[in-house]
Design a protein around this motif. Structure first.
Motif, mmCIF file in Angstrom:
data_model
loop_
_atom_site.group_PDB
_atom_site.id
_atom_site.type_symbol
_atom_site.label_atom_id
_atom_site.label_comp_id
_atom_site.label_asym_id
_atom_site.label_seq_id
_atom_site.Cartn_x
_atom_site.Cartn_y
_atom_site.Cartn_z
ATOM 1 N N SER A 642 0.683 -1.152 0.001
ATOM 2 C CA SER A 642 0.023 -0.072 -0.039
ATOM 3 C C SER A 642 0.902 1.320 -0.210
ATOM 4 N N THR A 643 0.635 2.105 -0.975
ATOM 5 C CA THR A 643 1.658 3.071 -1.261
ATOM 6 C C THR A 643 1.021 4.540 -1.621
ATOM 7 N N VAL A 644 1.470 5.571 -1.176
ATOM 8 C CA VAL A 644 0.891 6.853 -2.139
ATOM 9 C C VAL A 644 2.432 7.495 -2.150
ATOM 10 N N CYS A 645 2.470 7.999 -3.465
ATOM 11 C CA CYS A 645 3.910 8.791 -3.769
ATOM 12 C C CYS A 645 3.937 9.882 -3.768
ATOM 13 N N ARG A 646 5.153 10.200 -3.103
ATOM 14 C CA ARG A 646 5.759 11.627 -3.147
ATOM 15 C C ARG A 646 5.842 12.090 -4.689
ATOM 16 N N GLU A 647 5.766 13.476 -4.741
ATOM 17 C CA GLU A 647 5.942 14.040 -6.197
ATOM 18 C C GLU A 647 7.559 13.515 -6.798
ATOM 19 N N GLU A 648 8.279 13.474 -5.727
ATOM 20 C CA GLU A 648 9.718 13.132 -6.226
ATOM 21 C C GLU A 648 9.833 11.677 -6.558
ATOM 22 N N GLN A 649 8.973 10.923 -6.268
ATOM 23 C CA GLN A 649 8.958 9.428 -6.556
ATOM 24 C C GLN A 649 8.368 8.914 -7.590
ATOM 25 N N HIS A 650 7.726 9.820 -8.239
ATOM 26 C CA HIS A 650 6.654 9.472 -9.371
ATOM 27 C C HIS A 650 7.251 8.566 -10.412
ATOM 28 N N ALA A 651 8.305 9.012 -10.862
ATOM 29 C CA ALA A 651 9.113 7.993 -11.833
ATOM 30 C C ALA A 651 9.172 6.643 -11.498
ATOM 31 N N SER A 652 9.350 6.236 -10.284
ATOM 32 C CA SER A 652 9.820 4.971 -9.885
ATOM 33 C C SER A 652 8.848 4.395 -8.769
ATOM 34 N N CYS A 653 7.606 5.043 -8.735
ATOM 35 C CA CYS A 653 6.630 4.668 -7.808
ATOM 36 C C CYS A 653 5.242 4.595 -8.370
ATOM 37 N N SER A 654 4.514 3.737 -7.980
ATOM 38 C CA SER A 654 3.116 3.361 -8.445
ATOM 39 C C SER A 654 2.170 3.670 -7.094
ATOM 40 N N LEU A 810 -10.607 2.620 2.967
ATOM 41 C CA LEU A 810 -10.842 1.113 2.730
ATOM 42 C C LEU A 810 -9.213 0.603 2.706
ATOM 43 N N THR A 811 -8.532 0.934 1.952
ATOM 44 C CA THR A 811 -7.107 0.259 1.802
ATOM 45 C C THR A 811 -6.514 0.494 3.285
ATOM 46 N N GLY A 812 -6.414 1.529 4.066
ATOM 47 C CA GLY A 812 -5.760 1.648 4.922
ATOM 48 C C GLY A 812 -6.664 0.654 6.341
ATOM 49 N N GLN A 813 -7.675 0.385 5.940
ATOM 50 C CA GLN A 813 -8.290 -0.694 6.869
ATOM 51 C C GLN A 813 -7.688 -2.105 6.696
ATOM 52 N N LEU A 814 -7.578 -2.495 5.399
ATOM 53 C CA LEU A 814 -6.806 -3.590 5.394
ATOM 54 C C LEU A 814 -5.541 -3.614 6.027
ATOM 55 N N VAL A 815 -4.598 -2.592 5.779
ATOM 56 C CA VAL A 815 -3.417 -2.493 6.310
ATOM 57 C C VAL A 815 -3.551 -2.389 7.867
ATOM 58 N N LEU A 841 9.331 0.895 14.902
ATOM 59 C CA LEU A 841 9.359 0.941 13.293
ATOM 60 C C LEU A 841 8.090 0.395 13.011
ATOM 61 N N LEU A 842 7.167 -0.520 13.545
ATOM 62 C CA LEU A 842 5.978 -0.925 13.014
ATOM 63 C C LEU A 842 5.004 0.211 12.899
ATOM 64 N N GLY A 843 5.198 1.108 14.109
ATOM 65 C CA GLY A 843 4.173 2.273 14.041
ATOM 66 C C GLY A 843 4.437 3.233 12.872
ATOM 67 N N HIS A 844 5.817 3.595 12.449
ATOM 68 C CA HIS A 844 6.032 4.305 11.388
ATOM 69 C C HIS A 844 5.689 3.669 10.091
ATOM 70 N N HIS A 845 5.950 2.384 10.148
ATOM 71 C CA HIS A 845 5.319 1.368 8.751
ATOM 72 C C HIS A 845 4.127 1.764 8.526
ATOM 73 N N LEU A 846 3.160 1.608 9.690
ATOM 74 C CA LEU A 846 1.710 1.789 9.746
ATOM 75 C C LEU A 846 1.286 3.218 9.089
ATOM 76 N N PHE A 847 2.000 4.001 9.743
ATOM 77 C CA PHE A 847 1.646 5.458 8.957
ATOM 78 C C PHE A 847 1.878 5.590 7.490
ATOM 79 N N PHE A 848 2.919 5.188 7.068
ATOM 80 C CA PHE A 848 3.147 5.219 5.669
ATOM 81 C C PHE A 848 2.173 4.377 4.699
ATOM 82 N N ALA A 849 2.067 3.114 5.364
ATOM 83 C CA ALA A 849 1.162 2.214 4.670
ATOM 84 C C ALA A 849 -0.326 2.574 4.570
ATOM 85 N N THR A 850 -0.812 3.469 5.324
ATOM 86 C CA THR A 850 -2.090 3.895 5.715
ATOM 87 C C THR A 850 -2.366 5.056 4.708
#
Length: 996
Positions: A642-654, A810-815, A841-850
């Motif tokens: 589950s990802t959202v992309c920063r502007e700088e990541q768009h070339a290598s991020c979906s 919804l995607t965050g709920q699965l996460v 670290l798991l809390g940080h990961h949850l922040f990004f994945a949601t």
């Protein structure tokens, strides 16, 4: 007087540590994130500051979030049928009337939030990074603008502009409460993104009759219904937030705006100037607030139905009319700064340019001979900007211009040649080469002043920054010592905490007195920047209390170490992981990809357990040490999908959190899995409890009924929310669906919050008593005894978990479901006190994945309307905060489980003292230590790279996230220890005593 209880001592220690963090962050941000100084000066109306008015009236139409490609004559590729070639009238007029209609690709300075953009449009000034906070939390008049502006200049000329009309976004009345005529205002709520049409329809119903009511040209000004009019439409912005730009609703909305313009233009009289502009753009999924190319790309359109604005046969030279390429376009577009509109519009209306303006006049609007031509406009512009720079230089903040002042002064001396009278042979014949050179020098000076202020606007106070960093460093050292002492004196932890608090209070009192005395007697107050008496007292109290703890021997002599410190491989690996995470903040590249770095570091911590598994003494333990870490690893890797992309990541991020980068709705697989996951999760949690027989007592009722009902209702709410955006839905059914969704959300949130915690407060421990009666001695069997603490506290945690589930898409709920399984797998890995670093670290990961990143544009604003159709204080900010930092708060609330899980009451006490509370406090201090190190690293790197190109784009946002995270973690730990742990320990001890 009786000594304080163990729980109170633990809470007081955590409160002290939180205060230490607060003081360090307050000092640092006071020096690093200063607001821009707005000078109170006003530009007077004189012959040197104004030009003859070309138009007596103006109609300013603002289409919120009008991105450049929405009305570009040559839209970029790939073409979108939803927002390209729909709003076409401005481009048509610009092509048909090149002397009277002009269309500009416009750059809007970040932050691209509406309030900051309106301030820039009306004052010509630049925002600062911290200003964005006022956009959402501003209440009526709280953000009113007192500096010189276009609106204040209009008000100062009542004989020419007696009637000033406004309709649309009520943000205007927050920043200019007294600028408009009382009977000519029609405000509408600006944050109701659920409503796509009411504001635009209301503005249209007010605007068109007002235009029809105009008297013939030449009638007295006071008899006309208006002389200046602002109409701010919100529909395009709301469609973007709600549905994204690639949706049929966007096409319909842009077509509506095009139709409106076609109705407005024929009603304009010759003395009226039409201005159409957007305040900012929008990113691919329809949001804004950051500094990506699509967010800062908007438009400005100027049309004069009467006199031509450009009357010379040749256009301005290319040096005065820069062009730019929009992403995906192969046709350059004429580019201006958004703040360039202010000096241009002011002079066209015969008004002085507002004092704080840094914009440059737009050449095409003054390309004509005579006293009101471009040279005169540039001369007035140069005069105004130089006056502002001189006043700013003389202000308390003028020191920030020291390094650039010589260069600015030389540029002004050169630009003063604009003030020379034009050659006689140039009058009426256009601008000659010499005139153009003088114009170019004046424009270069204004543009250079803008770039200088843009680069140096943040006034960094190095002294305050250093004081803040010193306090944050001392907080880290204090946490390290406390963690070591709590580990060594486990059985006597209360004496350790009591002594630490006593010395901290003594040090704080002494330091505050010393800071007060030092400030009162200091002879050179400028030597320490802008630190006033409050800052001196704050630094003295916080630093002195920390030093007393570090340098003093505060432990009672009677204490002797019972558990010497041991450096195991696990501890060394955890330290290495912390070091790598904090070191990554020194590189903007690592910060940009932190969402990928965190799961790598998290999985690294699983290596020791996996390596020990084959050597376990029993097969059952081998399977346990292999199975649970592998389950944890699988959950972590799946969450990372589950990802959202920063502007700088768009070339290598979906983008996978949403269905695409341009549609803010959940992907189809998520829709299929959402309800099954919500149904299955309570049963999976109960299966974990069943391994220790602690799925007894209140656990089945809580999990199978209360939690399951809450999770299913949350998922249903978001499914209904997504159903409203389905193109095949009958539009007449949307209001009914919305009402159902609002009612469901209110019932869900209130019953979960009140009913959930009430149920937990009344619930006994999750155990079951059985009497076995063999002859001759009967036996009492207690099922769930080995996890009496952990199971009961888990129920406390799950109430907040359900609230966060409701505020997550919804995607965050699965996460979140995967996070719950990962947490339980970590707890089941060993029976000892678990590592707090992995949970952090798991809390940080949850922040990004949601669906979050350390950028403003990742804030999920639609959560402000869970249960409400409009922004409702204080609930809407709380809901946005719950969605944004709730994942981190959840990790803090989960921390006591590290000390409670699989710990039976008989093993948790000795002579009536509860070791669970001691172990919880030690884990909490370790958890704080990790986040303190992260915050210190983020702050130090932001300060070190404060002149770095990426400071406001990367380093400053990451520091803000770290600082907010640290305070959220501190608050979560106080609640976890002071409420959750205290009540859990009390209930278990009440049932079993000290040694059942």
């Amino acid at each position: 007087m009786a000594p304080p209880s163990g729980t109170l001592l633990a809470v007081l220690l955590l409160v002290y540590l939180t205060a230490l963090h607060l003081s360090g962050l307050a000092l640092f941000t006071r020096g690093f994130l200063l607001s821009r100084l707005a000078l109170p000066h006003t530009t007077p109306s004189t012959a040197a500051t104004t030009l003859p008015a070309t138009h007596a009236r103006a109609v300013v139409l603002i289409i919120d979030a009008l991105r450049w490609d929405f009305l570009a004559p040559a839209p970029p590729r790939p073409h979108s049928p939803y927002h390209h070639n729909v709003l076409t009238l401005p481009a048509h007029l610009a092509a048909a009337h090149p002397d009277r209609a002009f269309l500009f690709h416009t750059y809007a300075d970040p932050p691209t939030s509406t309030l900051q953009r309106l301030k820039a449009i009306t004052t010509g000034s630049l925002p600062t990074f911290i200003d964005v906070s006022s956009n959402f939390f501003a209440t009526a008049h709280a953000s009113s603008i007192s500096e010189d502006s276009l609106l204040s200049q209009l008000k100062r000329h009542p004989h020419r502009f007696p009637h000033r009309a406004f309709m649309g976004d009520d943000t205007w009345l927050s920043i200019y409460p007294d600028a408009f005529s009382d009977n000519l205002t029609s405000p509408y709520d600006s944050f109701n993104v659920e409503d796509l049409h009411s504001v635009d329809l209301g503005v249209t119903r007010t605007l068109l009759p007002l235009l029809h009511a105009q008297l013939p040209q030449g009638a007295p000004a006071h008899a006309q219904p208006f002389q200046f009019l602002i109409a701010h439409f919100l529909g395009v912005d709301h469609v973007g937030h709600r549905l994204g730009p690639d949706h049929p609703a966007m096409r319909a909305k842009l077509h509506q705006m095009d139709t409106l313009l076609r109705d407005v233009v024929p009603l304009l009289q010759d003395d009226t100037l039409l201005v159409l502009l957007g305040d900012h753009g929008m990113d691919p999924k329809g949001d804004h607030g950051g500094d990506s190319v699509l967010e800062v790309s908007t438009t400005t359109f100027v049309y004069s139905p009467g006199p031509a604005l450009s009357q010379l046969p040749t256009p301005p030279p290319p040096s005065l009319t820069p062009h730019t390429l929009y992403p995906g376009s192969d046709t350059p577009a004429r580019a201006v700064q958004q703040i360039d509109l202010l000096p241009s519009l002011s002079l066209l209306l015969g008004l002085p340019i507002p004092f704080n303006n840094l914009g440059a006049v737009i050449p095409e609007l003054f390309w004509r001979p005579g006293p009101g031509g471009l040279e005169a406009a540039v001369r007035a512009n140069v005069h105004q900007v130089w006056g502002f720079l001189q006043a700013y230089r003389a202000s308390p903040s003028g020191g920030e211009l020291d390094d650039a002042w010589d260069r600015l002064e030389r540029a002004y001396v050169t630009a003063k040649s604009v003030g020379k009278p034009p050659r006689p042979d140039s009058a009426g014949a256009g601008a000659g080469a010499g005139d153009q050179a003088r114009i170019a020098m004046g424009t270069a000076f204004v543009r250079g002043a803008l770039e200088t202020c843009r680069a140096l606007w943040a006034q960094f106070d190095v002294a305050l920054i250093s004081l803040g960093l010193a306090v944050l460093l001392l907080a880290v050292l204090v946490l390290a010592r406390l963690y070591a002492d709590l580990a060594r004196y486990r059985a006597q932890w209360e004496a350790v905490v009591r002594a630490a608090l006593r010395w901290a209070a003594l040090g704080a009192a002494a330091g505050a007195a010393l800071g007060w005395a030092a400030k009162r007697t200091l002879q050179a107050p400028d030597a320490v920047g802008k630190a006033g008496l409050p800052e001196w007292i704050l630094f003295g109290a916080s630093s002195s209390s920390a030093l007393f703890l570090l340098l003093g021997s505060f432990l009672p002599p009677s204490l002797s170490p019972r558990e010497p410190l041991r450096w195991s491989f696990d501890a060394l690996l955890a330290c290495a992981v912390i070091g790598l995470h904090t070191a990554s903040f020194t590189s903007n590249s690592f910060l940009l990809w932190e969402d990928h770095v965190v799961p790598y570091l998290l999985l690294t911590l699983l290596l020791p357990t996996l390596l020990r598994a084959p050597a376990a003494p029993t097969t059952h333990l081998q399977y346990r040490l292999l199975g649970y870490p592998l389950l944890l690893a699988a959950c972590v890797r799946t969450m990372a999908l589950s990802t959202v992309c920063r502007e700088e990541q768009h070339a290598s991020c979906s983008v996978t959190f949403y269905s695409s980068a341009t549609r803010p709705v959940s992907p189809a697989p998520v829709l299929a899995l959402a309800l099954p996951a919500a149904w299955a999760l309570p049963s999976l949690i109960q299966r974990f409890l069943a391994t220790s027989k602690s799925d007894r007592g209140p656990a089945p009722l809580f999990l199978q009924y209360a939690l399951r009902a809450s999770l299913l209702a949350s998922t249903t709410y978001w499914l209904l929310e997504q159903l409203e955006s389905w193109p095949g839905l009958n539009q007449d059914r949307i209001p009914a669906l919305k009402n159902i969704r609002m009612s469901l959300a209110r019932i869900l949130l209130s019953t979960t919050l009140i009913g959930g915690y009430a149920l937990w407060a009344l619930a006994p421990p999750c155990v079951e008593l059985h009497m076995r009666e063999p002859e001759p001695d009967p036996q009492l069997i207690v099922l769930g005894y080995t996890n009496a603490y952990g199971a009961l506290y888990l129920l406390f945690l799950l109430v907040f978990y359900a609230l966060l589930f409701a505020a997550t898409q919804l995607t965050g709920q699965l996460v979140l479901a995967l996070f719950a399984l990962a947490l339980l797998a970590h707890l089941e890995t060993t029976d000892s006190v678990r590592d707090p670093v992995l949970l952090a670290l798991l809390g940080h990961h949850l922040f990004f994945a949601t669906g979050h990143q350390a950028v403003l544009s990742s804030i999920q604003w639609k959560t402000a309307f869970i249960g409400f159709k409009v922004v409702t204080y204080p609930f809407s900010p709380v809901l946005v905060g719950l969605n944004s930092v709730g994942p981190l708060f959840l990790s803090a609330l989960a921390l006591p489980l590290l000390a409670m899980w699989q710990v039976s009451p008989v093993l948790s006490t000795q002579q009536g003292r509860v070791y669970v509370l001691s172990d919880t406090l030690k884990a909490a201090v370790g958890f704080m230590l990790y986040h303190s190190l992260v915050t210190l690293s983020a702050a130090a790197c932001a300060a070190w790279f404060r002149r770095h190109l990426m400071v406001w784009k990367v380093f400053a946002p990451r520091f803000m996230l770290s600082g907010i995270t640290l305070l959220v973690i501190d608050l979560g730990l106080i609640l976890a220890v002071g409420v959750g742990s205290a009540v859990t320990c009390s209930k278990v001890r009440k049932m079993f005593g000290t040694a059942p």
